[in-house]
Design an enzyme around this catalytic site. Sequence first.
Site, PDB file in Angstrom:
ATOM      1  N   ASP A   8      26.324   6.314 -46.336  1.00 54.51           N
ATOM      2  CA  ASP A   8      27.662   6.508 -46.877  1.00 54.51           C
ATOM      3  C   ASP A   8      27.231   7.360 -47.960  1.00 54.51           C
ATOM      4  O   ASP A   8      26.707   7.098 -49.044  1.00 54.51           O
ATOM      5  CB  ASP A   8      28.153   5.223 -47.209  1.00 54.51           C
ATOM      6  CG  ASP A   8      29.659   5.431 -47.837  1.00 54.51           C
ATOM      7  OD1 ASP A   8      30.260   6.339 -47.298  1.00 54.51           O
ATOM      8  OD2 ASP A   8      30.233   4.285 -48.304  1.00 54.51           O
ATOM      9  N   GLU A 103      29.879   9.226 -43.549  1.00 61.18           N
ATOM     10  CA  GLU A 103      29.271   7.861 -43.030  1.00 61.18           C
ATOM     11  C   GLU A 103      28.969   7.945 -41.737  1.00 61.18           C
ATOM     12  O   GLU A 103      29.431   8.307 -40.924  1.00 61.18           O
ATOM     13  CB  GLU A 103      29.977   6.779 -43.619  1.00 61.18           C
ATOM     14  CG  GLU A 103      31.369   6.583 -42.966  1.00 61.18           C
ATOM     15  CD  GLU A 103      32.053   5.241 -43.281  1.00 61.18           C
ATOM     16  OE1 GLU A 103      31.450   4.145 -43.528  1.00 61.18           O
ATOM     17  OE2 GLU A 103      33.158   5.216 -43.545  1.00 61.18           O
TER      18      GLU A 103
END
EC number: 2.7.7.7
Length: 364
Positions: A8, A103
């Site tokens: 992420d 992500e």
Amino acid sequence: MRKIIHVDMDAFYASVEQLDHPEWRGKPLVVGGNEARGVVAAASYEARKYGIHSAMASALAAKKCPNLIFAKPRFERYKEISLQIREIFYEYTDLVEPLAFDEAFLDVTENKLGIKSAILIAKQIRQKIKDQTGLTASAGISYNKFLAKTASDLNKPNGQAHILPEDAAIFLEKLPIHKFFGIGKVTAEKMQQLGIHSGKELKEFSLQFLIKKFGKSGLHYFNIVRGIHLSEVQPHRVRKSLSAENTFEKDLITSAEFEENLYPIYEELMGRIKRSGIKGRTITLKIKYADFTLQTRSKTLDQYPENETIWDIGLELLRQEGLPKPVRLFGLGLSNLNVVEEQEFLDTQLKIPFLREGNEQNKS
């Protein structure tokens, strides 16, 4: 036992803007909207110290931080960097499931470099992202997607965490209910009203009770608090829709304003259609009014429409009945896409030979 990594990027959109504009580094910044209108798409960590977060009204964000910098979104730039990052992922595995520009899940159980430690792979990936893009990423590592996603939030920004199989039960029992991935604010509040404040308390309720209170999601909650999440990393996610939208600086009131401001959105949608090669049979007009109420109008065709037809139908949907209130946002989109049909066709082609082979074996 699988080895899953969730990578992420840290405040991705805002971090890209600070990367490209050195004068903005270390200062509170948001992407999206302006001081008077719109919604925050992303907030830098400096802005988050003021209580600013994504989906917050830009006007409220400006009140919280008078010196807040507003940057216009540059999605082509974000996509460019996202593709660079994705190439790093593919150095280790082809089992990459992007969730957005910033992500993705990676299954590194069997990876291209033969590295046994997923923790080491995550560390290498984060370092390569930093070296090649100048941006930082956080990562979570565990044996399923749910736990990996949960772990990636534990040491943000620019950190990583792992949840080993033998530690999962105790970790989940201690985890506050609002930090469970997939349990949103409304559901968390409902659970808290039932006396569920942590995983330990959630675990005490039966499957029947959770299904009664939360419907089909009850089974999901029953499983995840026990560390059970069987969803695999899906490298080929099928797009379900394609759209473009805009929040206006001033509310639109007249029919002439409606049509004048819808056309640039149509042009943006056409650009995305051209770049992607996607076609869709359902055209949807999205309308958000000044009081934030939302309305959609759709029409489905038997054949994929030409570009001009999409505009004609967009106008038809706009004109089919009057708009009762000033308009804050328009969106125009396609669904029932050709890519979905192609995937269904491929799935069928893969299944049919297998079934035939089975039938022949049964006959023999």
